[in-house]
Scaffold this active site. Structure first.
Site, PDB file in Angstrom:
ATOM      1  N   TYR A 120      -0.813  -0.915  10.780  1.00  0.00           N
ATOM      2  CA  TYR A 120      -0.971  -1.540   9.327  1.00  0.00           C
ATOM      3  C   TYR A 120       0.174  -0.622   8.169  1.00  0.00           C
ATOM      4  O   TYR A 120       0.000  -1.767   7.507  1.00  0.00           O
ATOM      5  CB  TYR A 120      -2.456  -0.526   8.616  1.00  0.00           C
ATOM      6  CG  TYR A 120      -3.080  -0.623   6.749  1.00  0.00           C
ATOM      7  CD1 TYR A 120      -3.008  -2.206   6.423  1.00  0.00           C
ATOM      8  CD2 TYR A 120      -2.469   0.060   6.271  1.00  0.00           C
ATOM      9  CE1 TYR A 120      -3.787  -2.170   5.066  1.00  0.00           C
ATOM     10  CE2 TYR A 120      -2.790  -0.111   4.586  1.00  0.00           C
ATOM     11  CZ  TYR A 120      -3.471  -1.429   4.470  1.00  0.00           C
ATOM     12  OH  TYR A 120      -3.853  -1.931   3.287  1.00  0.00           O
ATOM     13  N   SER A 168       0.714  -0.908   0.080  1.00  0.00           N
ATOM     14  CA  SER A 168       0.205   0.097  -0.302  1.00  0.00           C
ATOM     15  C   SER A 168       0.748   0.815   0.222  1.00  0.00           C
ATOM     16  O   SER A 168       1.782   1.079   0.531  1.00  0.00           O
ATOM     17  CB  SER A 168      -0.195  -0.020   1.180  1.00  0.00           C
ATOM     18  OG  SER A 168      -1.302   1.602   1.392  1.00  0.00           O
TER      19      SER A 168
HETATM   20  N1  LIG Z   1      -8.751  -0.788   0.067  1.00  0.00           N
HETATM   21  C1  LIG Z   1      -8.149   0.612   0.241  1.00  0.00           C
HETATM   22  O1  LIG Z   1      -8.175   1.222   0.610  1.00  0.00           O
HETATM   23  C2  LIG Z   1      -6.437  -0.608  -0.471  1.00  0.00           C
HETATM   24  C3  LIG Z   1      -5.767   0.114  -0.068  1.00  0.00           C
HETATM   25  C4  LIG Z   1      -4.298  -0.244  -0.159  1.00  0.00           C
HETATM   26  C5  LIG Z   1      -4.169  -1.550  -0.361  1.00  0.00           C
HETATM   27  N2  LIG Z   1      -4.958  -2.294   0.092  1.00  0.00           N
HETATM   28  C6  LIG Z   1      -4.879  -4.171  -0.114  1.00  0.00           C
HETATM   29  O2  LIG Z   1      -5.186  -4.330  -0.664  1.00  0.00           O
HETATM   30  C7  LIG Z   1      -5.102  -5.632   0.147  1.00  0.00           C
HETATM   31  C8  LIG Z   1      -7.186  -6.565  -0.567  1.00  0.00           C
HETATM   32  O3  LIG Z   1      -7.757  -5.626   0.235  1.00  0.00           O
HETATM   33  P1  LIG Z   1      -9.395  -4.868   0.126  1.00  0.00           P
HETATM   34  O4  LIG Z   1      -9.069  -3.464   0.134  1.00  0.00           O
HETATM   35  O5  LIG Z   1      -9.501  -5.181  -0.961  1.00  0.00           O
HETATM   36  O6  LIG Z   1     -10.348  -5.400   1.390  1.00  0.00           O
HETATM   37  P2  LIG Z   1     -11.173  -6.588   1.539  1.00  0.00           P
HETATM   38  O7  LIG Z   1     -12.579  -6.453   0.731  1.00  0.00           O
HETATM   39  O8  LIG Z   1     -11.320  -6.508   2.964  1.00  0.00           O
HETATM   40  O9  LIG Z   1     -10.639  -7.795   0.546  1.00  0.00           O
HETATM   41  C9  LIG Z   1      -9.534  -8.367   1.625  1.00  0.00           C
HETATM   42  C10 LIG Z   1      -9.895  -9.937   1.456  1.00  0.00           C
HETATM   43  O10 LIG Z   1      -8.694 -10.594   2.244  1.00  0.00           O
HETATM   44  C11 LIG Z   1      -8.989 -11.640   2.889  1.00  0.00           C
HETATM   45  N3  LIG Z   1      -7.941 -11.831   4.592  1.00  0.00           N
HETATM   46  C12 LIG Z   1      -8.450 -11.240   5.444  1.00  0.00           C
HETATM   47  N4  LIG Z   1      -7.508 -11.953   6.146  1.00  0.00           N
HETATM   48  C13 LIG Z   1      -6.863 -13.189   5.909  1.00  0.00           C
HETATM   49  C14 LIG Z   1      -6.967 -14.833   6.213  1.00  0.00           C
HETATM   50  N5  LIG Z   1      -6.178 -14.118   7.581  1.00  0.00           N
HETATM   51  N6  LIG Z   1      -6.551 -15.669   5.037  1.00  0.00           N
HETATM   52  C15 LIG Z   1      -6.880 -15.974   3.925  1.00  0.00           C
HETATM   53  N7  LIG Z   1      -7.762 -13.979   3.646  1.00  0.00           N
HETATM   54  C16 LIG Z   1      -7.791 -13.145   4.369  1.00  0.00           C
HETATM   55  C17 LIG Z   1     -10.162 -11.752   3.360  1.00  0.00           C
HETATM   56  O11 LIG Z   1     -11.182 -12.584   3.049  1.00  0.00           O
HETATM   57  P3  LIG Z   1     -11.385 -13.568   4.267  1.00  0.00           P
HETATM   58  O12 LIG Z   1     -12.343 -12.675   5.104  1.00  0.00           O
HETATM   59  O13 LIG Z   1     -12.625 -14.476   3.698  1.00  0.00           O
HETATM   60  O14 LIG Z   1     -10.997 -14.354   4.078  1.00  0.00           O
HETATM   61  C18 LIG Z   1     -10.839 -10.642   1.952  1.00  0.00           C
HETATM   62  O15 LIG Z   1     -11.203 -11.996   0.375  1.00  0.00           O
HETATM   63  C19 LIG Z   1      -4.741  -6.060   1.316  1.00  0.00           C
HETATM   64  O16 LIG Z   1      -3.547  -5.932   1.225  1.00  0.00           O
HETATM   65  C20 LIG Z   1      -4.902  -4.540   1.070  1.00  0.00           C
HETATM   66  O17 LIG Z   1      -4.536  -4.250   2.668  1.00  0.00           O
HETATM   67  C21 LIG Z   1      -6.318  -1.569   0.265  1.00  0.00           C
END
Ligand SMILES: NC(=O)c1ccc[n+]([C@@H]2O[C@H](COP(=O)([O-])OP(=O)(O)OC[C@H]3O[C@@H](n4cnc5c(N)ncnc54)[C@H](OP(=O)(O)O)[C@@H]3O)[C@@H](O)[C@H]2O)c1
Length: 265
Positions: A161, A148
């Protein structure tokens, strides 16, 4: 092999394995990769969500392997199942699973800190430990690590984070040196704000926020190249990269001014 000899993986090279595929960026990226012709393996803990997505595609193109990324044996086992069921190796690994948790001074909590690190850092390490031996043996593979822009420098209330994402940027850049020698392309993916369930609970202002679809499209484009960093949107990336160059005194002074302007002084 050198950096110049690296190439991105293609659908004919094997399977694309994505963690965190049950929602948000991971699920959208899976959709884009499927449209591009990839066979995709989806991992997350919520199997029902993965199955609901997979049912829209032919069974031989999508493999659902529910697992918790924090469990190393489960991740090794997931890889073995994917390669056995698909009959092909994993050529593209996207370490995307992650959790966000607000943590500043007043709500600092070591146990919660460890949980963020367990998923965001060790979860990625567990995926890498599973795929690297095969990729090294084949002298080919592509790995995308979703960090990120919050990993560039310390931002307010992101002590856990941000630290986890800084660790990933470090991990990816360190591995890139040797990986290139083994024919493995390592890339880091640094999104700004993306509208997903993860940030729904974050009440802070979210400048330049993108949809998950727009984020996945940018990631797909980056994965088709060999550059180290896939970062977006540009204004967020450059503002934070510039901030990183400031002397600390100026950085904190500007941060305090920003907080005052937003009425949080
Ligand atoms: N949204 C933003 O603004 C943003 C910005 C920068 C980076 N990111 C990064 O992008 C990535 C995806 O995030 P997102 O925004 O798409 O959020 P999200 O919709 O909450 O997705 C997170 C995913 O991670 C999975 N997960 C969480 N804990 C887990 C575990 N212990 N084992 C296996 N799977 C797990 C969740 O699935 P389950 O709950 O089904 O396990 C879900 O599929 C993350 O690494 C996040 O830090 C997001």
């Amino acid at each position: 092999m050198t950096e110049r000899g690296l190439r991105p993986a293609r659908p004919e090279d094997g399977v694309a394995w994505i963690t965190g595929a049950s929602s948000g960026i991971g699920r959208e990226l899976a959709r884009f990769l499927l449209d591009e012709g990839w066979t995709v393996a989806l991992t997350a803990r919520r199997e029902a969500e993965l199955q609901a997505f997979a049912q829209h595609y032919p069974a031989e193109r999508v493999f659902v392997i529910a697992a918790d990324v924090t469990e190393a044996p489960a991740m090794a086992n997931a890889l073995a199942r994917i390669e056995a069921e698909a009959g092909r190796p994993v050529a593209l690994a996207i370490a995307n699973a992650g959790v966000w948790r607000r943590m500043g001074l007043s709500d600092f909590d070591a146990e919660a800190f460890a949980q963020v690190m367990a998923v965001n850092v060790l979860g990625v390490a567990n995926m890498l430990a599973a795929v690297l031996p095969g990729m090294r043996a084949r002298r080919f593979g592509q790995i995308g690590i979703v960090a990120s822009v919050a990993g560039y420098l310390g931002l307010p209330r992101a002590s856990a984070y941000g630290a986890s994402k800084a660790a990933l940027i470090h991990m990816a850049s360190s591995l890139r040196f040797e990986a290139a020698e083994s024919g493995i392309l390592v890339q880091v993916i640094n999104p700004g704000f993306v509208a997903t369930p993860m940030i729904a609970a974050n009440t802070a202002s979210k400048p330049f926020v993108l949809s998950a679809e727009a984020a996945a499209s940018r990631i797909q484009r980056g994965l088709a190249g060999t550059g180290f960093e896939i970062a977006f949107p540009r204004p967020t990336v450059w503002l934070l990269k510039l901030a990183r160059l400031l002397p600390w005194r100026l950085f904190f002074a500007l941060g305090a001014l920003g907080a005052l302007a937003r009425g949080r002084g």
